[in-house]
Design a protein around this motif. Sequence first.
Motif, PDB file in Angstrom:
ATOM      1  N   VAL A 134       9.453   9.087   6.596  1.00 22.60           N
ATOM      2  CA  VAL A 134       9.216   7.933   5.915  1.00 22.60           C
ATOM      3  C   VAL A 134       7.863   7.237   6.678  1.00 22.60           C
ATOM      4  O   VAL A 134       7.590   6.459   6.058  1.00 22.60           O
ATOM      5  CB  VAL A 134      10.314   7.444   6.606  1.00 22.60           C
ATOM      6  CG1 VAL A 134      10.748   6.001   6.846  1.00 22.60           C
ATOM      7  CG2 VAL A 134      12.287   8.144   5.769  1.00 22.60           C
ATOM      8  N   GLN A 135       7.546   7.719   8.167  1.00 22.90           N
ATOM      9  CA  GLN A 135       6.467   6.975   7.898  1.00 22.90           C
ATOM     10  C   GLN A 135       5.338   7.676   7.363  1.00 22.90           C
ATOM     11  O   GLN A 135       5.116   6.169   7.127  1.00 22.90           O
ATOM     12  CB  GLN A 135       6.060   7.346   9.811  1.00 22.90           C
ATOM     13  CG  GLN A 135       7.365   7.210  10.621  1.00 22.90           C
ATOM     14  CD  GLN A 135       6.976   7.876  12.049  1.00 22.90           C
ATOM     15  OE1 GLN A 135       5.650   8.163  12.052  1.00 22.90           O
ATOM     16  NE2 GLN A 135       7.115   6.528  13.528  1.00 22.90           N
ATOM     17  N   LYS A 136       5.129   8.502   6.457  1.00 19.96           N
ATOM     18  CA  LYS A 136       4.088   9.066   5.559  1.00 19.96           C
ATOM     19  C   LYS A 136       4.356   8.204   4.474  1.00 19.96           C
ATOM     20  O   LYS A 136       3.333   7.809   4.385  1.00 19.96           O
ATOM     21  CB  LYS A 136       4.251  10.585   4.943  1.00 19.96           C
ATOM     22  CG  LYS A 136       4.116  11.590   5.854  1.00 19.96           C
ATOM     23  CD  LYS A 136       3.724  13.034   5.713  1.00 19.96           C
ATOM     24  CE  LYS A 136       3.688  13.986   6.923  1.00 19.96           C
ATOM     25  NZ  LYS A 136       1.664  13.548   7.309  1.00 19.96           N
ATOM     26  N   ILE A 137       5.007   8.216   3.702  1.00 22.36           N
ATOM     27  CA  ILE A 137       5.474   6.619   2.564  1.00 22.36           C
ATOM     28  C   ILE A 137       5.573   5.720   3.035  1.00 22.36           C
ATOM     29  O   ILE A 137       4.855   5.240   2.066  1.00 22.36           O
ATOM     30  CB  ILE A 137       6.937   6.656   2.499  1.00 22.36           C
ATOM     31  CG1 ILE A 137       7.534   8.447   1.847  1.00 22.36           C
ATOM     32  CG2 ILE A 137       7.487   5.932   1.356  1.00 22.36           C
ATOM     33  CD1 ILE A 137       6.734   8.916   0.879  1.00 22.36           C
ATOM     34  N   VAL A 138       5.234   4.913   4.277  1.00 25.23           N
ATOM     35  CA  VAL A 138       4.806   3.667   4.649  1.00 25.23           C
ATOM     36  C   VAL A 138       3.966   3.692   4.536  1.00 25.23           C
ATOM     37  O   VAL A 138       2.710   2.864   3.963  1.00 25.23           O
ATOM     38  CB  VAL A 138       6.350   3.243   5.852  1.00 25.23           C
ATOM     39  CG1 VAL A 138       5.803   2.037   6.493  1.00 25.23           C
ATOM     40  CG2 VAL A 138       7.695   2.829   5.585  1.00 25.23           C
ATOM     41  N   SER A 139       3.084   4.734   5.059  1.00 28.30           N
ATOM     42  CA  SER A 139       2.255   4.928   5.503  1.00 28.30           C
ATOM     43  C   SER A 139       1.161   4.266   4.153  1.00 28.30           C
ATOM     44  O   SER A 139      -0.157   4.136   3.690  1.00 28.30           O
ATOM     45  CB  SER A 139       1.095   5.800   6.281  1.00 28.30           C
ATOM     46  OG  SER A 139      -0.571   5.814   6.255  1.00 28.30           O
ATOM     47  N   LEU A 140       1.921   5.485   3.035  1.00 27.85           N
ATOM     48  CA  LEU A 140       0.694   5.376   1.969  1.00 27.85           C
ATOM     49  C   LEU A 140       0.701   4.615   0.924  1.00 27.85           C
ATOM     50  O   LEU A 140       0.460   3.741   0.030  1.00 27.85           O
ATOM     51  CB  LEU A 140       1.908   6.452   1.233  1.00 27.85           C
ATOM     52  CG  LEU A 140       1.233   6.638  -0.821  1.00 27.85           C
ATOM     53  CD1 LEU A 140      -0.255   7.117  -0.592  1.00 27.85           C
ATOM     54  CD2 LEU A 140       2.068   7.784  -1.351  1.00 27.85           C
ATOM     55  N   ALA A 141       2.360   3.511   0.942  1.00 23.75           N
ATOM     56  CA  ALA A 141       2.432   2.658   0.417  1.00 23.75           C
ATOM     57  C   ALA A 141       1.461   0.927   1.272  1.00 23.75           C
ATOM     58  O   ALA A 141       1.157   0.380   0.369  1.00 23.75           O
ATOM     59  CB  ALA A 141       3.996   1.907   0.719  1.00 23.75           C
ATOM     60  N   ASN A 142       1.510   1.275   2.739  1.00 26.62           N
ATOM     61  CA  ASN A 142       0.764   0.416   3.066  1.00 26.62           C
ATOM     62  C   ASN A 142      -0.618   0.773   2.313  1.00 26.62           C
ATOM     63  O   ASN A 142      -1.611  -0.470   2.269  1.00 26.62           O
ATOM     64  CB  ASN A 142      -0.061   0.551   3.910  1.00 26.62           C
ATOM     65  CG  ASN A 142       1.664  -0.017   5.203  1.00 26.62           C
ATOM     66  OD1 ASN A 142       2.401  -1.094   4.477  1.00 26.62           O
ATOM     67  ND2 ASN A 142       2.364   0.381   6.391  1.00 26.62           N
ATOM     68  N   SER A 143      -1.198   1.453   2.321  1.00 28.41           N
ATOM     69  CA  SER A 143      -2.559   1.969   1.767  1.00 28.41           C
ATOM     70  C   SER A 143      -2.947   1.770   0.442  1.00 28.41           C
ATOM     71  O   SER A 143      -3.867   0.779  -0.215  1.00 28.41           O
ATOM     72  CB  SER A 143      -3.158   3.611   2.077  1.00 28.41           C
ATOM     73  OG  SER A 143      -3.167   4.178   2.835  1.00 28.41           O
ATOM     74  N   VAL A 144      -1.769   1.716  -0.364  1.00 22.25           N
ATOM     75  CA  VAL A 144      -2.080   1.175  -1.582  1.00 22.25           C
ATOM     76  C   VAL A 144      -2.052  -0.727  -2.150  1.00 22.25           C
ATOM     77  O   VAL A 144      -2.690  -0.655  -2.405  1.00 22.25           O
ATOM     78  CB  VAL A 144      -0.852   1.192  -2.745  1.00 22.25           C
ATOM     79  CG1 VAL A 144      -0.221   0.176  -3.763  1.00 22.25           C
ATOM     80  CG2 VAL A 144      -0.073   3.058  -3.048  1.00 22.25           C
TER      81      VAL A 144
END
Length: 487
Positions: A134-144
């Motif tokens: 979940v943290q990786k998904i959130v990190s990716l979304a924030n990068s976007v």
Amino acid sequence: MRTLSILILLIFSPQPTFQQEPTVCIIGSGIGGSSLAHFLRQYSSKNWHPRILMFERNGVVGGRMATVTISGQTFEAGASILHPKNYHTVNFTKLLNLKPKDPPSSEDSTAFGIWDGSKFVFKTISVSSTVPFVQKIVSLANSVLMVLRYGLSLLRMESFTESAVDKFLKYYESFETRPVFESVDEMLKWAGLFNLTARSLEEELIDARLSPLLMQELVTIITRINYGQSLSISGLAGAVSLAGSGGGLWAVEGGNWQMAAGLINRSDVALHLHEEIESISYLREYYELNSTKGNSYTCQITVVATPLDELNLHFSPPISIPERKLQHTHATFVRGALNPAYFGLDGVSKIPELVATIEDPDLPFTCISVLKQHDENDFTYKIFSRKPMTDTLLDDIFSVRKETIRINWGAYPHYKAPEVFAPFILDGRHLYYVNAFENAASTMETSAVAAENVARLILSRFFSKPSVTSLNLKTSSDAREELHLDL
């Protein structure tokens, strides 16, 4: 005949000289002073063991590396973060068996928001889940989200920062390729960093084709958090500040001050706590140091390893250094809960873990960050500001305030391009100044790099040798391989 024999014996017997075992006096026990003591010991031959005295006006070592205890828990109060390519401090941590850790605000999942005084102009996504996926998904979304707002300028900012970091890495090269530097100018020019001190960060980033929005928001909040200053700081200080916002940042478990304490303990130093030096006089063969306790000390080599800018220290004969002002950062630590209404929100949970601000003289703080969450309405916060945070102001910002601690740091130089540097050698003899390098950039690692150079400078000048390549230092490739930890 007996008198003649005694005279002959005196003439031909080995006599103690300053050059065999001089006394080195170091003023300041921060990372600069402790690193200097360490490198003097490391680089000295087995037959040369100087006496090292260290003077600290406070009751603890560490200088601007300090901790604060609030509600029984300890947090960094001063210099807080280290970069994965800070090879000296990485090495110190290994050498002293200290444990590296991630600082509170370095996790990829940490949410931040940019506050303009009336609203958040940008916020990243935050989730409470500790599940790695979940943290990786959130990190990716924030990068976007970041790319959508700032575009390719993010890559240009990263390239600008990496270029400066790569040049800085030259200071870890072996003695065979890295000379001893007698001035900061010479040291910066050799590494290709001098030009960055001649222009402002804003000028450098315009040339690097960063967008105005990225500069006004993201770059500005980084320079404000790390140096308490705007885009008008010099390009090199700005690049170092940007490097301090990247990935892999770390700190020492239990407090970064332990590096200074450990190096001092390992370096056979006579430490004088609660003793402030008030005068340094050169008396032909030696320096006489006088303290506020009424004590006098004789030293053949004297090193100032603390900023002279706000120090009441008298030199005889007088020295001349460029005038420099320190940038004061007020660090306020609060146990309690922020007031969501102050930020136009309806719950504490909706306030980002890091609230950063744009450059606006009307804004009362630089940033507010969560150091620890105790429960859903109980946190420990750290606030940076350029002016003291009054109780009235804190009562507006916080709905609950259980404990408050304030610290006023003369934290770093007030940077302004083009920078002018004090000399490493203050009098043309053996009076040295480690903190001359701070006008280039002020970090724990830059202090260690400057101290390492000054240690070599002392040894090469005291023995009148052009270099100290015969002393105890590994080659560049061996040293850097050993120093590189996967932090």
